[in-house]
Design a protein around this motif. Structure first.
Motif, PDB file in Angstrom:
ATOM      1  N   ARG A 121      -9.464  -3.942   4.239  1.00  0.00           N
ATOM      2  CA  ARG A 121     -10.306  -2.887   3.344  1.00  0.00           C
ATOM      3  C   ARG A 121     -11.375  -2.725   4.321  1.00  0.00           C
ATOM      4  O   ARG A 121     -12.116  -3.459   4.686  1.00  0.00           O
ATOM      5  CB  ARG A 121     -10.521  -3.472   1.838  1.00  0.00           C
ATOM      6  CG  ARG A 121      -9.501  -3.837   0.894  1.00  0.00           C
ATOM      7  CD  ARG A 121      -8.509  -2.916   0.526  1.00  0.00           C
ATOM      8  NE  ARG A 121      -7.327  -3.295  -0.105  1.00  0.00           N
ATOM      9  CZ  ARG A 121      -7.178  -3.991  -1.255  1.00  0.00           C
ATOM     10  NH1 ARG A 121      -8.382  -4.088  -1.992  1.00  0.00           N
ATOM     11  NH2 ARG A 121      -6.101  -4.200  -1.546  1.00  0.00           N
ATOM     12  N   GLU A 162      -3.323  -6.574   5.113  1.00  0.00           N
ATOM     13  CA  GLU A 162      -4.059  -5.735   4.499  1.00  0.00           C
ATOM     14  C   GLU A 162      -5.484  -5.908   4.915  1.00  0.00           C
ATOM     15  O   GLU A 162      -5.976  -7.090   4.869  1.00  0.00           O
ATOM     16  CB  GLU A 162      -4.091  -6.098   3.033  1.00  0.00           C
ATOM     17  CG  GLU A 162      -3.076  -4.935   2.173  1.00  0.00           C
ATOM     18  CD  GLU A 162      -3.428  -5.010   0.702  1.00  0.00           C
ATOM     19  OE1 GLU A 162      -4.549  -4.346   0.155  1.00  0.00           O
ATOM     20  OE2 GLU A 162      -2.400  -5.258   0.061  1.00  0.00           O
ATOM     21  N   ASN A 178      -3.722  -0.774   6.819  1.00  0.00           N
ATOM     22  CA  ASN A 178      -2.849  -1.855   7.356  1.00  0.00           C
ATOM     23  C   ASN A 178      -3.254  -2.161   8.838  1.00  0.00           C
ATOM     24  O   ASN A 178      -4.015  -1.581   9.157  1.00  0.00           O
ATOM     25  CB  ASN A 178      -1.437  -1.494   7.068  1.00  0.00           C
ATOM     26  CG  ASN A 178      -0.826  -0.521   7.952  1.00  0.00           C
ATOM     27  OD1 ASN A 178      -1.376  -0.197   9.022  1.00  0.00           O
ATOM     28  ND2 ASN A 178       0.023   0.125   7.216  1.00  0.00           N
ATOM     29  N   MET A 182       0.771  -1.272  -0.005  1.00  0.00           N
ATOM     30  CA  MET A 182      -0.017  -0.017  -0.047  1.00  0.00           C
ATOM     31  C   MET A 182       0.882   1.070   0.148  1.00  0.00           C
ATOM     32  O   MET A 182       1.983   1.351   0.176  1.00  0.00           O
ATOM     33  CB  MET A 182      -1.099   0.104   1.157  1.00  0.00           C
ATOM     34  CG  MET A 182      -0.217  -0.113   2.451  1.00  0.00           C
ATOM     35  SD  MET A 182      -1.426  -0.274   3.759  1.00  0.00           S
ATOM     36  CE  MET A 182      -2.526   1.404   3.925  1.00  0.00           C
ATOM     37  N   THR A 239      -8.394   1.548   2.146  1.00  0.00           N
ATOM     38  CA  THR A 239      -7.254   0.695   2.491  1.00  0.00           C
ATOM     39  C   THR A 239      -6.514   0.818   3.789  1.00  0.00           C
ATOM     40  O   THR A 239      -6.043   2.046   4.108  1.00  0.00           O
ATOM     41  CB  THR A 239      -6.338   0.610   1.243  1.00  0.00           C
ATOM     42  OG1 THR A 239      -6.782   0.263   0.174  1.00  0.00           O
ATOM     43  CG2 THR A 239      -4.942  -0.024   1.523  1.00  0.00           C
TER      44      THR A 239
END
Lengths: 101, 556
Positions: free
Chosen positions: B372, B370, B64, B1, B62
Motif C-alpha cells: 500500500r 500486497e 501488487n 485486490m 493498493t
C-alpha cells in the motif's frame, strides 16, 4: 536585465534563448537585454517559438550579470537554471560541461 | 485486490491509444498548447520547473508486486531512477519526456495501471485507510466501496467538468487514518445497531488557501445508497458551485456559504429523487466487488511471539523498528508493516527504482503480494506473519528502508515544493531534510513521541500543513523564502486546522524555531504520556509564542 526562458515541447527541458540565436539547455550563454526594446524583441522571439511549437511556458525573467555570470533574481529561476537543491546530481548543475555551453 | 475485467482492459487500452494520438499530433504541431493542455492534464501530465511530470494513479493506495516492479522499471527506463509517492497515495515521476509518455502509459496498462483523472476538475483518485483489510480496529474493508466509486467516477459524463477538482476518502475504522474530514466527501464505513453496513457522510472538508473541516451531513447512509447519495452531492455541487472564481470553486466554499442545514436539505431532496433508481447498488454487485478484496488466506503462524522475543534480544534496532513501524493486525499471528520513506535527511516520499523492485520482492515473498501507499508518503506491507518480521526487517535494512520513525517527528509529509513544482513559492524538501537531521536521534524522537509535522511549499497545501500537529507553510516574501508555522492541526477523527503562531521564519531559522516548539512541549507536558497535540490543546499557543517571540517583544 532580462533573458528569455521556456521549456522545450518534446521533453520539457528548461531552455534559454542564447546570444547565438538558438535555444540552449543552460542559462550561461543567454541573450541578455537591458532595455524595453530588447525585452520586446525577446518577447517576440518567444511568441514565435511558442506558435511554432518549439517551446512552452515562455517567460522573460529578471537577471543580474555579476562578473560576466548570468544570475536569475528569483529563487524559482535559480532552481530552474541549476536543478533541485536536494539533488545536486540532477539537472543542469550535474552536467560536467555546465558553464561551458 | 481488484483485477481488470475485459471492459477495464479495453477502456484503458483505448485511452492510451487516444492520448498517444494526441501526443503525436501535439509533437507534429497539429494541435496547439492551449488545445493540448487540458488533454494532457486529464492524463496526469503536468509541466513543472525542470521537465514534464507524470502523476500515476494508485487506486486507494493498493499495489501488487508486479505493479510496483513496473513503477521501478519506469523510473529507471524513462526517468532518473526514482519516483515520488504523494499525499493522494499516487506516484509522480519528475522527468519524463512528453515523447515517452505514450510508451509509459502502455507499460502501465500492461499491469492494470493508468494516469487517468489524476488531474483536472474531475473526481480524483479515491483514497482509503492504508491499513484497510488488515487493521484490527476496522469494521469492514473500505476498498470495495472505493473501487465502486472509482468505476462510477471514471470518465463520468456529468462529473468530468466540475467547478473544481473533487476528492473522496473512505475509512472503515473509528480511528481515521485516511484524513476523511479534509476531503470534499469523507466516508466513514460503519455498522448501525442492526449490524448493517453504511456510511457517515462528511462534506466540504478541504485544505488549500481556505482550510475547512468537513461537516457531517448524514450519520448513517445504508451501503446500497453509496452512489445515489454521492451523485446527489455532486449534482448540488455541480449546479451551485462557483465557476466565476477558481479560489472559491471547491465544494467547501459552497457548503460554507450556503450553510450545512441548507446544503443537507438540497442533497437530501436530490437524493429522494435518485435513491430508488438505477444507482441503488445491487447486493450481488457489491458482493462481487468485495470478493476481489477477500483477505489472503492467513495460515496459523503462532511461532511469531517466540521468534520476536528472540530477535528483540538479538537486535536493539529491530526492537525499535518493531515498536515504531509495526501495526496491530486483526489476525494475532500477523502484523502490518510501515516501510518508512523518510530516511534521515532524505526527501520524504521518494523511492529509487531498485528500492521499489526490492520492496516488490519482499511483498511477494512475505506479504501476500500486497503493498500500500499511505497518504503520509510511506509504503505499507499490510499482511506479514509476525514470525517473518525479522526477515522483512533485515531485507529492508539491506535497501536502507528500515528507518524506525513511523508517526515520529522525522516522519514528515512534504510536497515537492520549489525544487520541482511550478506552483510553489518556497522549498519544502530542504526544510524537511534539515529538520530530519536535527532530530536524527531516535532516542530523542521517541522521547518526543507522536508528532505529525507537515510542510507545504505554497498555499495549495499539498503537504497538508494545515492539519499537521506542527505545520509549516513556505511563502515568498520580498523575493526570499519565509516559513509560517501553525500549531494544533490534526487530520484524524478529531480533525482541526492549525493556528498560525506568529511571524514567519527564514530558511536558516525555521529548524531552530521547530526545535524551540518541541522543547517547549517537552517542558510543559504533564508527563511522557501526554502527546504534543494533547498538550497543545490543553495549554493553547501562549507558551509556544512566549518561547518563540518573547525576546524580540522585550527588545521592541
Amino acid at each position: 536585465m532580462k533573458v528569455l526562458t521556456a521549456n522545450r515541447l518534446t521533453d520539457g527541458e528548461a531552455v534559454w534563448f542564447s546570444a547565438a540565436g538558438s535555444w540552449a539547455e543552460t542559462i550561461d550563454g543567454a541573450d541578455v537585454v537591458a532595455d524595453k526594446d530588447g525585452e520586446a524583441r525577446l518577447e517576440a522571439i518567444g511568441k514565435a517559438a511558442f506558435d511554432n511549437n518549439e517551446v512552452v511556458d515562455v517567460n522573460v525573467i529578471d537577471v543580474d550579470v555579476v562578473a560576466g555570470v548570468i544570475k536569475p533574481q528569483r529563487l524559482r529561476e535559480v532552481i530552474r537554471a541549476a536543478g533541485p537543491t536536494n539533488r545536486l546530481d540532477l539537472g543542469k548543475q550535474a552536467r560536467p560541461a555546465a558553464g561551458a555551453a | 485486490m481488484y483485477r481488470y475485467d475485459e471492459f477495464d482492459h479495453d477502456f484503458v487500452k483505448a485511452r492510451v491509444a487516444e492520448f498517444s494520438d494526441q501526443v503525436e499530433r501535439r509533437l507534429a504541431g497539429e494541435i496547439t498548447e492551449d488545445q493540448f493542455r487540458p488533454l494532457r492534464l486529464m492524463n496526469g501530465v503536468y509541466l513543472q520547473l525542470h521537465a514534464y511530470m507524470l502523476r500515476i494513479a494508485v487506486p486507494y493506495g493498493t499495489l501488487n508486486s508486479k505493479q510496483l516492479r513496473m513503477l521501478g522499471h519506469i523510473a529507471r527506463k524513462y526517468d532518473k531512477g526514482y519516483g515520488h509517492f504523494t499525499t493522494r497515495q499516487n506516484i509522480q515521476f519528475n522527468w519524463p519526456a512528453l515523447s515517452d509518455i505514450p510508451a509509459i502509459l502502455a507499460d502501465l496498462a500492461s499491469v492494470e495501471m493508468h494516469a487517468i483523472q489524476t488531474s483536472g476538475n474531475c473526481i480524483r483518485n479515491v483514497t482509503a485507510d492504508h491499513f484497510a483489510g488488515a487493521a484490527a480496529d476496522e469494521v469492514a474493508d473500505p476498498r470495495p466501496y472505493a473501487e465502486i466509486l472509482r468505476q462510477w467516477s471514471s470518465v463520468h459524463p456529468e462529473f468530468s467538468y466540475l467547478p473544481r477538482k473533487f476528492k473522496i476518502a473512505v475509512t472503515g475504522a473509528e480511528r481515521d487514518r485516511a484524513a476523511i474530514q479534509t476531503h470534499d466527501i469523507g466516508l466513514h464505513l460503519k455498522k448501525n445497531d442492526k449490524g448493517e453496513l453504511g456510511f457517515a457522510v462528511y462534506v466540504g472538508g478541504g485544505q488549500g488557501r481556505t482550510p475547512m473541516v468537513g461537516k457531517k451531513i448524514r450519520d448513517f447512509l445504508p451501503e446500497e445508497h453509496l452512489l445515489s447519495y454521492t451523485t446527489a452531492i455532486l449534482r448540488v455541487y455541480n449546479l451551485y458551485g462557483r465557476r466565476d472564481n477558481k479560489y472559491k470553486a471547491r465544494i467547501k466554499i459552497l457548503v460554507h456559504e450556503t450553510g450545512v442545514d441548507e446544503i443537507t436539505r438540497q442533497v437530501e431532496a436530490e437524493w429522494q429523487a435518485l435513491k430508488d433508481g438505477e444507482l441503488k447498488l445491487p447486493e450481488a454487485d457489491v458482493a462481487a466487488i468485495q470478493a476481489y478484496f477477500a483477505p489472503p488466506s492467513l495460515a496459523a503462524r503462532p511461532e511469531g511471539d517466540e521468534a520476536i522475543k528472540v530477535a528483540r534480544l538479538d537486535s536493539k534496532s529491530f526492537g525499535e523498528w518493531l515498536d515504531q513501524n509495526v501495526f496491530t493486525h486483526r489476525n494475532p499471528d500477523y502484523a502490518a508493516v510501515t516501510i518508512s520513506l523518510k530516511g534521515i535527511g532524505e526527501a520524504p516520499g521518494d523511492a529509487t527504482d531498485s528500492q521499489m523492485e526490492a520492496v516488490a520482492d519482499i511483498a511477494e515473498r512475505y506479504a501476500f503480494d500486497e503493498i500500500r501507499v499511505s497518504h503520509e508518503q510511506n509504503l505499507i506491507l499490510p499482511h506479514v506473519a509476525r514470525a517473518d518480521l525479522r526477515a522483512v526487517y533485515d531485507a529492508l535494512v539491506a535497501i536502507d528502508l528500515a528507518t524506525a520513525n513511523s508517526n515520529l517527528i522525522t516522519d514528515i509529509i512534504a510536497c515537492p515544493g520549489l525544487d520541482y513544482c511550478a506552483l510553489a513559492n518556497a522549498r519544502s524538501i530542504s526544510v524537511a531534510q534539515d529538520i530530519s537531521r536535527r532530530f536524527a536521534s531516535l532516542e530523542r524522537q521517541r522521547d518526543i513521541g507522536e508528532l505529525k509535522l507537515k510542510i507545504s511549499g505554497c498555499i495549495n497545501a499539498c503537504g497538508h500543513h494545515h492539519v499537521g500537529h506542527i505545520g509549516i507553510l513556505g511563502v515568498e516574501k520580498k523575493g526570499a523564502e519565509l516559513y509560517q508555522v501553525t500549531l494544533g492541526g490534526s487530520a484524524d477523527e478529531h480533525t482541526s486546522v492549525g493556528e498560525i503562531i506568529g511571524r514567519g521564519f527564514g530558511p536558516e531559522e525555521i529548524t531552530d524555531a521547530i526545535e524551540t516548539i518541541v522543547e517547549t512541549y517537552l517542558r510543559i507536558r504533564n508527563d511522557a504520556s501526554e502527546k504534543f497535540l494533547d498538550a497543545y490543546r490543553r495549554v493553547g499557543p501562549a507558551p509556544f509564542k512566549e518561547a518563540l517571540y518573547a525576546s524580540e517583544a522585550k527588545a521592541a
